[in-house]
Motif scaffolding. Sequence first.
Motif, PDB file in Angstrom:
ATOM      1  N   THR A   1      32.550  36.487 -25.025  1.00  0.00           N
ATOM      2  CA  THR A   1      31.918  37.371 -24.046  1.00  0.00           C
ATOM      3  C   THR A   1      32.114  36.792 -22.654  1.00  0.00           C
ATOM      4  N   THR A   2      32.631  37.590 -21.743  1.00  0.00           N
ATOM      5  CA  THR A   2      32.917  37.162 -20.379  1.00  0.00           C
ATOM      6  C   THR A   2      32.184  38.061 -19.400  1.00  0.00           C
ATOM      7  N   ARG A   3      31.378  37.490 -18.534  1.00  0.00           N
ATOM      8  CA  ARG A   3      30.689  38.285 -17.518  1.00  0.00           C
ATOM      9  C   ARG A   3      31.661  38.619 -16.385  1.00  0.00           C
ATOM     10  N   LEU A   4      31.541  39.841 -15.860  1.00  0.00           N
ATOM     11  CA  LEU A   4      32.430  40.299 -14.804  1.00  0.00           C
ATOM     12  C   LEU A   4      31.650  40.442 -13.500  1.00  0.00           C
ATOM     13  N   PRO A   5      31.890  39.571 -12.520  1.00  0.00           N
ATOM     14  CA  PRO A   5      31.261  39.760 -11.210  1.00  0.00           C
ATOM     15  C   PRO A   5      31.715  41.078 -10.587  1.00  0.00           C
ATOM     16  N   ILE A   6      30.814  41.763  -9.933  1.00  0.00           N
ATOM     17  CA  ILE A   6      31.095  43.066  -9.338  1.00  0.00           C
ATOM     18  C   ILE A   6      31.344  42.864  -7.845  1.00  0.00           C
ATOM     19  N   PRO A   7      32.537  43.173  -7.348  1.00  0.00           N
ATOM     20  CA  PRO A   7      32.816  42.958  -5.920  1.00  0.00           C
ATOM     21  C   PRO A   7      32.086  43.973  -5.049  1.00  0.00           C
ATOM     22  N   PHE A   8      31.806  43.586  -3.814  1.00  0.00           N
ATOM     23  CA  PHE A   8      31.082  44.464  -2.883  1.00  0.00           C
ATOM     24  C   PHE A   8      31.797  45.794  -2.691  1.00  0.00           C
ATOM     25  N   THR A   9      33.113  45.758  -2.684  1.00  0.00           N
ATOM     26  CA  THR A   9      33.901  46.978  -2.436  1.00  0.00           C
ATOM     27  C   THR A   9      34.299  47.693  -3.728  1.00  0.00           C
ATOM     28  N   CYS A  10      33.605  47.429  -4.814  1.00  0.00           N
ATOM     29  CA  CYS A  10      33.954  47.998  -6.118  1.00  0.00           C
ATOM     30  C   CYS A  10      34.190  49.505  -6.016  1.00  0.00           C
ATOM     31  N   VAL A  11      35.334  49.965  -6.525  1.00  0.00           N
ATOM     32  CA  VAL A  11      35.689  51.381  -6.446  1.00  0.00           C
ATOM     33  C   VAL A  11      35.360  52.144  -7.728  1.00  0.00           C
ATOM     34  N   ASP A  12      34.898  51.434  -8.742  1.00  0.00           N
ATOM     35  CA  ASP A  12      34.453  52.087  -9.969  1.00  0.00           C
ATOM     36  C   ASP A  12      32.955  52.341  -9.818  1.00  0.00           C
ATOM     37  N   GLY A  13      32.585  53.599  -9.541  1.00  0.00           N
ATOM     38  CA  GLY A  13      31.240  53.892  -9.086  1.00  0.00           C
ATOM     39  C   GLY A  13      30.173  53.994 -10.153  1.00  0.00           C
ATOM     40  N   PHE A  14      30.051  52.994 -11.023  1.00  0.00           N
ATOM     41  CA  PHE A  14      28.874  52.931 -11.884  1.00  0.00           C
ATOM     42  C   PHE A  14      27.717  52.385 -11.041  1.00  0.00           C
ATOM     43  N   SER A  15      26.503  52.441 -11.549  1.00  0.00           N
ATOM     44  CA  SER A  15      25.331  52.171 -10.709  1.00  0.00           C
ATOM     45  C   SER A  15      25.412  50.847  -9.955  1.00  0.00           C
ATOM     46  N   GLU A  16      25.771  49.777 -10.648  1.00  0.00           N
ATOM     47  CA  GLU A  16      25.756  48.456 -10.024  1.00  0.00           C
ATOM     48  C   GLU A  16      26.858  48.278  -8.990  1.00  0.00           C
ATOM     49  N   ALA A  17      27.850  49.166  -8.991  1.00  0.00           N
ATOM     50  CA  ALA A  17      28.902  49.089  -7.972  1.00  0.00           C
ATOM     51  C   ALA A  17      28.331  49.239  -6.577  1.00  0.00           C
ATOM     52  N   TYR A  18      27.174  49.884  -6.473  1.00  0.00           N
ATOM     53  CA  TYR A  18      26.558  50.154  -5.175  1.00  0.00           C
ATOM     54  C   TYR A  18      25.423  49.176  -4.868  1.00  0.00           C
ATOM     55  N   TYR A  19      25.520  47.963  -5.429  1.00  0.00           N
ATOM     56  CA  TYR A  19      24.423  47.001  -5.268  1.00  0.00           C
ATOM     57  C   TYR A  19      24.111  46.728  -3.801  1.00  0.00           C
ATOM     58  N   GLY A  20      25.130  46.744  -2.922  1.00  0.00           N
ATOM     59  CA  GLY A  20      24.915  46.499  -1.505  1.00  0.00           C
ATOM     60  C   GLY A  20      25.152  47.713  -0.637  1.00  0.00           C
ATOM     61  N   ARG A  21      25.352  48.877  -1.277  1.00  0.00           N
ATOM     62  CA  ARG A  21      25.610  50.139  -0.567  1.00  0.00           C
ATOM     63  C   ARG A  21      24.693  51.223  -1.140  1.00  0.00           C
ATOM     64  N   PRO A  22      23.392  51.032  -1.054  1.00  0.00           N
ATOM     65  CA  PRO A  22      22.456  51.925  -1.757  1.00  0.00           C
ATOM     66  C   PRO A  22      22.531  53.374  -1.317  1.00  0.00           C
ATOM     67  N   GLU A  23      22.954  53.623  -0.080  1.00  0.00           N
ATOM     68  CA  GLU A  23      23.055  55.002   0.393  1.00  0.00           C
ATOM     69  C   GLU A  23      24.003  55.842  -0.465  1.00  0.00           C
ATOM     70  N   ARG A  24      24.958  55.196  -1.096  1.00  0.00           N
ATOM     71  CA  ARG A  24      25.908  55.942  -1.918  1.00  0.00           C
ATOM     72  C   ARG A  24      25.201  56.709  -3.041  1.00  0.00           C
ATOM     73  N   LEU A  25      24.093  56.174  -3.535  1.00  0.00           N
ATOM     74  CA  LEU A  25      23.397  56.825  -4.638  1.00  0.00           C
ATOM     75  C   LEU A  25      22.557  58.015  -4.196  1.00  0.00           C
ATOM     76  N   LEU A  26      22.541  58.304  -2.905  1.00  0.00           N
ATOM     77  CA  LEU A  26      21.931  59.551  -2.439  1.00  0.00           C
ATOM     78  C   LEU A  26      22.889  60.731  -2.593  1.00  0.00           C
ATOM     79  N   ASP A  27      24.150  60.444  -2.852  1.00  0.00           N
ATOM     80  CA  ASP A  27      25.176  61.457  -3.058  1.00  0.00           C
ATOM     81  C   ASP A  27      25.042  62.010  -4.480  1.00  0.00           C
ATOM     82  N   PRO A  28      24.750  63.296  -4.641  1.00  0.00           N
ATOM     83  CA  PRO A  28      24.573  63.838  -5.994  1.00  0.00           C
ATOM     84  C   PRO A  28      25.817  63.715  -6.868  1.00  0.00           C
ATOM     85  N   GLU A  29      27.007  63.761  -6.266  1.00  0.00           N
ATOM     86  CA  GLU A  29      28.224  63.619  -7.063  1.00  0.00           C
ATOM     87  C   GLU A  29      28.394  62.184  -7.561  1.00  0.00           C
TER      88      GLU A  29
END
Length: 257
Positions: free
Chosen positions: A173-201
């Motif tokens: 099992t290998t943990r994957l650090p999530i980069p700040f600019t992560c382009v795969d938009g699962f929830s944790e991808a927006y850890y430092g960009r919370p405004e993105r989760l206001l977008d309904p899409e």
Amino acid sequence: MTRTADGSAGDADYGAIGAGYGRYRRPEPSFGRAIAKELGDARTVLNVGAGAGSYEPRDRDVTAVEPSESMRAQRPPELARAIDATAEDLPFEDDTFDAAMTTFSVHQWQDVERGLAEMRRVTRGPVVVMTCDPERVQDYWLAEYAPDVMATEARRYPALDRIAAALGGEVTTTRLPIPFTCVDGFSEAYYGRPERLLDPEARRANSAWAFVDEMSAARSVAALRTALESGAWDDRHGPLRVQPSYDGSLVLVTGRP
């Protein structure tokens, strides 16, 4: 195997929620490199629950399996057409592939053990599973504002030891650090960009939001919007806006015979 009109065979109906998936759930290069490392020198690779084709290696002979018609239609033209089948009933002979992979998919299967056993049956080498550790899902700040969503997410993901037991053999099992600019938009991808989760899409591209009622979802979005507008979110989590990566729940589980 129960399937929707779209063909979706798991707990989410991508005929209803998957229209913009390919725009928001693009492959994150660092995750792709980690998957490639686990695949080793495999030339033939099976991708189960392949969706719109994220993380499929372009330099290998890939066979994709995806039950949802909506997701198959979003695959880019340079990728091979995906086969309409489910993880639990793969239409291949034993030991057909050098390696197999599945990303953000096992938590949606109707029978995790059967699906992983099928992947193991048709694969000679490593089986690579990108998933989230349910023990860590609710550690994410979104649980403060959308507790029902994150509790649902934690319930859906199978425990890592359950995946390991189903894969058998040698499991890492290998943990994957999530980069700040992560382009795969699962929830944790927006850890430092919370405004993105206001977008309904953006929320629609995270299937857990489809499992809570509209009132609960609206309350969660309103709570996050209020916290951002008042500065409360930044008071609690502001350092995340400049944190280069986040150690969240994302992992690779690799089973080798």
